[in-house]
Enzyme design. Structure first.
Site: not given
Length: 243
Positions: A102, A26
């Site tokens: 994550e 990202h």
């Protein structure tokens, strides 16, 4: 032959029985810029991060059109993925896969990297330990769930990618995830002791062979498309404190 894609400027075919996964980290966030540990907490893309997402989208829109775009359920990844989907004119909406989120880094979440050794010594030790089955402890009641071990992260991350690959044989798909996930996938597949630095907005290309049940990396940490935008030079490096 199903189509032609580009890796490092070279045309190649995505053949039947092979899935091509374009694994993207990202764009930069406010916490990335300040050196604060995100884990599974939310942090918004900053101005540079939005520009990185746009640059990724512009690059990928000029390559083989993806069959689908997948993303972690954390907003920094989803926003990056949505930018890519819009530019690539992808017919389907971004497919959210929670298993791509994550790593949960326990009590380390929310701290600045430079203060964790003093303030959270046990969690610090678990994160940087070579003992990969150590779960990172959580001491605060407002943090839901326990921290993950590196082995747990590797298992769920690789399993998620293999599931995506199995649904998209002979096709290219884009997957937007996080630095910790990319590091885990690389080390689990290659058995290398390090994945090196992983930059925000990097593009990484992998092939999965259905017949051989084997992953092959075609490119890693490619940031050529970010030349006009820039990126944090420190990147994500789970092997050292200098994040």
């Amino acid at each position: 032959m199903v189509g032609v894609a580009t890796v490092n400027g070279d045309a190649h075919e995505v053949s039947y029985g092979v899935a091509e996964i374009v694994l993207v980290r990202h764009g930069e966030t406010t916490w990335n810029a300040s050196g604060r540990i995100q884990g599974q907490l939310e942090s918004e893309l900053n101005e540079i991060g939005w520009k990185q997402a746009e640059a990724i989208a512009e690059r990928l829109s000029k390559e083989l059109k993806p069959r689908a775009i997948y993303s972690s359920d954390l907003m920094r990844a989803k926003n990056t993925a949505e930018m890519i989907a819009k530019k690539c004119d992808c017919a389907s909406e971004v497919i959210v896969v929670p298993e791509l989120k994550e790593r949960h880094v326990g009590s380390l979440q929310g701290y600045v990297w430079g203060e964790i050794q003093e303030k959270e010594p046990e969690a610090y030790y678990a994160f940087f330990s070579s003992q990969n089955d150590l779960e990172i402890p959580v001491y605060f009641s407002f943090l839901v769930g326990g921290g993950e071990s590196f082995d747990q992260l590797c298992e769920r991350s690789v399993a998620a990618l293999e599931k995506i690959a199995s649904k998209n044989m002979g096709e290219r798909v884009i997957v937007v995830s996080h630095g910790g996930v990319l590091r885990a996938v690389y080390m689990a597949i290659t058995k290398e002791p390090s994945a090196g630095k992983i930059m925000n907005g990097s593009v990484n290309v992998m092939h999965f062979s259905e017949k051989e049940k084997k992953w092959v990396f075609k490119s890693w940490n490619d940031v050529a498309h970010l030349g006009d935008v820039g990126f944090l030079q420190r990147g994500f490096d789970g092997d050292s404190l200098h994040q």
